[in-house]
Design an enzyme around this catalytic site. Structure first.
Site, short mmCIF file in Angstrom:
data_model
loop_
_atom_site.label_atom_id
_atom_site.label_comp_id
_atom_site.label_asym_id
_atom_site.label_seq_id
_atom_site.Cartn_x
_atom_site.Cartn_y
_atom_site.Cartn_z
N GLU A 272 1.04 -1.27 0.25
CA GLU A 272 0.20 -0.12 0.14
C GLU A 272 0.69 1.59 0.00
O GLU A 272 1.11 1.93 0.43
CB GLU A 272 -1.47 0.46 1.05
CG GLU A 272 -0.60 -0.33 2.86
CD GLU A 272 -1.37 -0.51 3.48
OE1 GLU A 272 -2.63 -0.37 3.63
OE2 GLU A 272 -1.11 0.65 4.50
N GLY A 274 2.13 4.98 -0.86
CA GLY A 274 1.26 6.17 -1.19
C GLY A 274 2.74 6.92 -2.21
O GLY A 274 2.60 7.16 -3.73
N CYS A 341 2.68 34.33 7.06
CA CYS A 341 3.45 34.60 7.99
C CYS A 341 3.66 34.03 8.72
O CYS A 341 3.64 34.26 9.91
CB CYS A 341 2.07 36.20 8.61
SG CYS A 341 1.61 37.15 7.25
C1 LIG Z 1 1.07 6.71 4.59
C2 LIG Z 1 0.65 5.15 4.25
C3 LIG Z 1 0.45 4.52 3.46
C4 LIG Z 1 1.84 4.45 1.95
O1 LIG Z 1 3.10 5.49 3.03
P1 LIG Z 1 4.10 5.73 1.39
O2 LIG Z 1 4.83 6.26 2.44
O3 LIG Z 1 3.35 6.88 1.18
O4 LIG Z 1 4.04 4.74 1.15
C5 LIG Z 1 0.27 3.48 3.69
N1 LIG Z 1 -0.20 2.00 4.95
C6 LIG Z 1 -0.79 4.04 5.79
C7 LIG Z 1 -1.57 2.54 6.95
C8 LIG Z 1 -1.04 4.28 5.57
O5 LIG Z 1 -0.74 5.04 6.94
#
Ligand SMILES: *Cc1c(COP(=O)(O)O)cnc(C)c1O
Length: 421
Positions: A272, A274, A341
């Site tokens: 998972e 991101g 600011c």
């Molecule tokens: C933020 C998060 C991700 C993604 O993390 P990255 O560093 O963006 O790959 C995956 N799983 C959970 C539970 C997260 O909180």
């Protein structure tokens, strides 16, 4: 040293700014798609491998739709993220719901959507059961805590609020088995922005070993293991991207030794991520408003930390390009600021750049994850537009910039007129 490149020419980006005034975030469709395919093909040896895009990194439905088209699922952690995934057309087990300190309505929605539900705590088993009913499949989130024997790179998970302890995991799966659950997943996520491939291999070894042990002792088998996100990106020009083939090969041998070798049937591997999915393919495009020379030299941009908070929040490095001046020596040192600011509203401190002038176009790299997404309105700063540079070179606005009316949208000026001060 890796070169920081841009997916557009100077002429192209100048032309784009004629129609879309700066500042804006622009995402590179070609880069995102090619990267998505690299990730999937690295793990093609695992039937059922799936990457669930961590929506929080860049919650734009157009990008989510592109990623779904590339075979990604959506990893959500809040009700609005679940609703966004639903609006984009993600269904059932293409949605992963990984939350913590979760309210009942979020579990109700996740269950209704048929999402894979990932529990953060043992007390959430009865909580989920009472508010939404237990789904057919459940995943539990593991926090390895102070691992026996220690694992230098895993850091200090015992300081993290997330997940079950090892003992709670065994107990949790037992409870679920007794309640009639037959489909199980195991999850962990203990890294962020990690560039060392070995880190992910070590995590896989821990998870696979643990899954085999739980399966044997509790008498269940796992359908998937979700290794979480955390694959880092090379923000600095001297850094290298994570070698996905090395990660995949290491994960594969751990899978063969610790799962198949221990008699556990094959299972699906999930990620998972991101940051690594969209991060390098998003750029904050801004223009120089003013040059100021006092005790230091300042480049004042028309964007600010409301558009990209990471430098102010973590002291993070973001590379800065000046497309019209790529051939000029970086012989001047500046703090690159916004207009908010707060004195930490700086994109860079003591950065060597070409001699800068008002009107120069500036591109801030690696803003595609936790960039626009972390935007805020403090100080009356408005979130910028988001654009998508399509593979054919055309540009689509995928979110308009905010106006003062958006800033006022939650206020009732009618009631204010009647309010006696
Ligand atoms: C933020 C998060 C991700 C993604 O993390 P990255 O560093 O963006 O790959 C995956 N799983 C959970 C539970 C997260 O909180």
């Amino acid at each position: 040293m890796a070169q920081k490149t841009l997916p557009f020419t100077l002429e192209q980006i100048e032309k784009i700014t004629q129609e879309h005034p700066t500042p804006f975030h622009i995402y590179d469709e070609k880069g995102i798609r090619e990267n998505a395919r690299r990730l999937r093909s690295a793990f093609a040896w695992n039937p059922g491998f799936k990457e669930y895009f961590a929506v929080k990194a860049c919650p734009n439905p157009y990008l989510m739709k592109l990623l779904m088209h590339e075979g990604f699922g959506m990893d959500c952690s809040s009700l609005p993220e679940l609703l966004l995934a639903e609006r984009v057309g993600a269904t059932g087990e293409n949605i992963m719901f990984t939350s913590n300190d979760t309210p009942a309505d979020e579990y109700v929605t996740a269950k209704k959507l048929g999402a894979v539900i990932n529990l953060d705590d043992i007390s959430h088993i009865p909580f989920l059961e009472s508010c939404a009913g237990l789904p057919e499949m459940i995943c539990l989130r593991y926090n390895p805590g102070p691992l026996k024997g220690g694992n230098a790179i895993i850091g200090h998970p015992e300081q993290a609020k997330y997940g079950f302890t090892r003992d709670q995991l065994f107990e949790g799966y037992r409870q679920l088995k007794d309640k009639g659950i037959r489909r199980f997943g195991l999850h962990t996520m203990v890294a962020s922005n990690e560039l060392n491939p070995q880190y992910f291999i070590d995590t896989a070894e821990i998870l696979f070993g643990l899954a085999a042990e739980i399966a044997q002792k509790v008498g269940i088998s796992f359908e998937f293991i979700n290794m979480g996100g955390g694959i880092g990106i090379p923000y600095r020009p001297e850094q290298e991207p994570v070698d996905l083939a090395a990660v995949s090969n290491g994960v594969r041998s751990a899978y063969e030794q610790r799962l198949l070798g221990k008699g556990h049937p094959g299972l699906k591997i999930y990620l998972e991520c991101g940051r690594m999915v969209t991060g390098p393919y998003g750029y904050l495009v801004s223009r120089v408003r003013h040059i100021k020379k006092t005790y230091k030299n300042y480049v004042g941009l028309d964007s600010c930390m409301a558009n990209l908070m990471r430098p102010a929040l973590y002291g993070a490095y973001h590379h800065i390009s000046v497309p019209a001046k790529v051939d000029q020596p970086c012989a001047s040192v500046y703090d690159v600021t916004g207009s908010l600011c707060e004195n930490n509203d700086k994109f860079a401190i003591d950065r060597s750049l070409p001699e800068m002038a008002p009107g120069d176009l500036v591109v801030i790299h690696d803003a595609g994850a936790h960039g626009h997404a972390m935007g805020f309105q403090y100080n009356g700063k408005l979130r910028s537009a988001e654009l998508l540079l399509r593979e054919d070179g055309s540009v689509v606005q995928i979110r308009r910039g905010e106006t003062p009316e958006d800033y006022f949208a939650t206020l009732d000026f009618g009631a204010l007129a009647a309010f006696k001060a």
